[in-house]
Design a protein around this motif. Sequence first.
Motif, PDB file in Angstrom:
ATOM      1  N   LYS A 121       0.823  -1.219   0.000  1.00 16.29           N
ATOM      2  CA  LYS A 121       0.000   0.000   0.000  1.00 16.29           C
ATOM      3  C   LYS A 121       0.851   1.260   0.000  1.00 16.29           C
ATOM      4  N   THR A 124      -0.276   5.228  -0.161  1.00 15.33           N
ATOM      5  CA  THR A 124      -1.687   5.436   0.149  1.00 15.33           C
ATOM      6  C   THR A 124      -1.824   6.533   1.198  1.00 15.33           C
ATOM      7  N   SER A 193       1.015   9.110   4.830  1.00 14.04           N
ATOM      8  CA  SER A 193       1.113   8.199   3.683  1.00 14.04           C
ATOM      9  C   SER A 193       1.756   6.908   4.168  1.00 14.04           C
TER      10      SER A 193
END
Length: 225
Positions: A121, A124, A193
């Motif tokens: 991820k 993200t 993030s």
Amino acid sequence: MIPDSPQLPTPPAPEADSLDLVKSRARWRAAFFSMTAAAVALSAAVGVLLLTPTPKAGGPHAAASPTTSSPTPEADEESATEPADVATEEPTPAAETCVGKKYEAATDRDVKKLERTADDKLGTCLVIYGEITQFDSATGKTSFRANVCGSKRYPEYGFLSDCDTNAMFDIDPAAEKAAAELVNGDVVEMRVSVAGTLTYETTIGGSMTVPKFTAYKLHKYATTK
């Protein structure tokens, strides 16, 4: 009558040299002349050696030797202006930032899954919440550890319940001013993030792998103290 004068004995004639004596003298003379000739030849050779000039250092017959040239001012100037060739490591690609992107809301379940899937991820952008559990000399001024979750919760009786996903955070320069006011026990809203995972050593000698985030905005809204 005059008597005859007595007859004196005639001295014997010298005996001729024997043949062996003649041969011996001949051999001696030959050896003498041979030694004399050898001495003359030796003297001549020594004279030649003494008269031969010895090559001077640096002369045309001197052996070549490696020389080190002194650096000229121009060379010094060039070396001062040209950087030396130094082996450098290739920079690690930075995680994708959230500048200009929308932060997504996350559920508690989403945050829990990141314990296994954070490396999938990367980049993200999320809004999460949590309690700072370690922000000291061990973590330094630009990172901290927190227990996080996806829902905004408030502490009760000095404890933030149901918000227990252990995670590490790097502080982006944009959030350094807000981070400077935080201490252990503060409850914070974070815009972050996903930066993968981090493995660190625990105080009891083990190791732990946790999700890692980069924090761009930090807002304290409560405290457990």
